[in-house]
Scaffold this active site. Structure first.
Site, PDB file in Angstrom:
ATOM      1  N   ASN A 102      24.961 -72.569   6.520  1.00 44.64           N
ATOM      2  CA  ASN A 102      24.399 -71.230   6.776  1.00 44.64           C
ATOM      3  C   ASN A 102      24.670 -70.307   5.593  1.00 44.64           C
ATOM      4  OD1 ASN A 102      23.168 -70.766   9.594  1.00 44.64           O
ATOM      5  ND2 ASN A 102      24.918 -72.088  10.005  1.00 44.64           N
TER       6      ASN A 102
ATOM      7  N   LYS B 201      38.022 -69.659  13.169  1.00 43.32           N
ATOM      8  CA  LYS B 201      39.231 -68.938  13.610  1.00 43.32           C
ATOM      9  C   LYS B 201      38.804 -67.571  14.159  1.00 43.32           C
ATOM     10  CE  LYS B 201      42.740 -71.662  12.097  1.00 43.32           C
ATOM     11  NZ  LYS B 201      42.102 -72.634  11.263  1.00 43.32           N
ATOM     12  N   LEU B 202      39.716 -66.949  14.959  1.00 46.14           N
ATOM     13  CA  LEU B 202      39.399 -65.620  15.510  1.00 46.14           C
ATOM     14  C   LEU B 202      39.541 -64.578  14.401  1.00 46.14           C
ATOM     15  CD1 LEU B 202      38.636 -64.382  18.230  1.00 46.14           C
ATOM     16  CD2 LEU B 202      41.054 -63.861  18.602  1.00 46.14           C
TER      17      LEU B 202
ATOM     18  N   ASN C  58      27.750 -62.916  13.536  1.00 47.59           N
ATOM     19  CA  ASN C  58      28.154 -64.311  13.702  1.00 47.59           C
ATOM     20  C   ASN C  58      26.948 -65.088  14.193  1.00 47.59           C
ATOM     21  OD1 ASN C  58      29.878 -66.629  13.974  1.00 47.59           O
ATOM     22  ND2 ASN C  58      29.860 -66.303  16.186  1.00 47.59           N
TER      23      ASN C  58
ATOM     24  N   HIS D  89      25.968 -68.435  16.507  1.00 46.23           N
ATOM     25  CA  HIS D  89      26.507 -69.397  17.470  1.00 46.23           C
ATOM     26  C   HIS D  89      25.391 -70.406  17.757  1.00 46.23           C
ATOM     27  CE1 HIS D  89      28.810 -70.932  20.839  1.00 46.23           C
ATOM     28  NE2 HIS D  89      27.728 -70.847  21.581  1.00 46.23           N
TER      29      HIS D  89
END
Ligand code: GRF
Length: 213
Positions: free
Chosen positions: A13, A95-96, A111, A113
């Site tokens: 991406n 990761k968060l 983000n 998904h």
């Protein structure tokens, strides 16, 4: 606009976004690549293209143990100095994100998904586990979701989605590849709108993507 991209793996991406910056589809420049995995494909690609790379969070074990930024250092680096960014893009980052960074980039962090949120999302739903759950559910459509990032996993306001068919005979790998192809279309499309200021907000907090003329 100045873009910071977060990756953990191959970075396909990130590569699609970088290519769109180079050919003018996105009025943006990638000023930094951040990863929790200093040896991943996305970091190697950034290095090959002269893009500064940062490690977050601090690496605990292995050859890079001890390297990496604290949350405060990460925010400072992305808000000021040579890697200051206008927008933060999570692209296969696992990761968060520290809450300090979410607060530093309100309505300025995206983000992607690989599933149709709000279904098949949240903690534990990443990579192939999303596609396995979609196939197991019997759903006949899936696809990528681009959303603004808040302090939880995968729960921020949805900006855009694309749909692909799910065949009952699909393997997770086959579905993953079909979804990934669409990710590389919808993510650059969203980033271009973000850089052009073509995103508005409904009064109840749902984002609106205004297409280019
Ligand atoms: C993709 O499935 C993406 O949706 C998810 O991470 C996976 C790998 O992405 N966020 P990339 O190839 O590293 O961009």
């Amino acid at each position: 606009a100045r873009l910071a991209v977060f990756v953990s793996g191959g970075g396909s991406n990130f590569k699609a976004i970088h290519a769109a910056c180079l050919d003018g589809r996105i009025n943006g420049t990638v000023v930094a690549v951040v990863s929790d995995v200093p040896t991943c494909g996305g970091v190697s690609y950034a290095r090959e293209h002269g893009i500064p790379t940062l490690t977050y969070p601090v690496v605990k074990k292995g050859e890079h143990a001890g390297s990496g930024l604290t949350p405060t250092q990460l925010v400072d680096t992305l808000k000021s100095g040579p890697s200051a960014a206008d927008f933060v893009l999570l692209a296969g980052y696992l990761k968060l994100i520290p809450p300090e960074l979410c607060r530093a980039f309100p309505r300025a962090m995206l983000n992607i998904h690989p599933g149709l949120l709000p279904s098949f999302g949240g903690k534990g739903y990443y990579g192939e586990r999303v596609h396995k759950a979609v196939i197991a559910s019997g759903a006949r459509f899936s696809g990528p979701t681009v959303h603004f990032v808040d302090e939880e996993f995968d729960t921020g306001p949805i900006l855009a989605q694309r749909v692909v068919p799910v065949f009952p005979t699909d393997s997770p790998k086959q579905l993953a590849a079909r979804v990934l192809r669409e990710e590389h279309v919808v993510y650059p499309h969203c980033v271009a709108a973000l850089c052009d200021g073509r995103i508005g907000w409904r009064e109840d907090g749902v984002p609106i993507l205004w297409e280019a003329k």
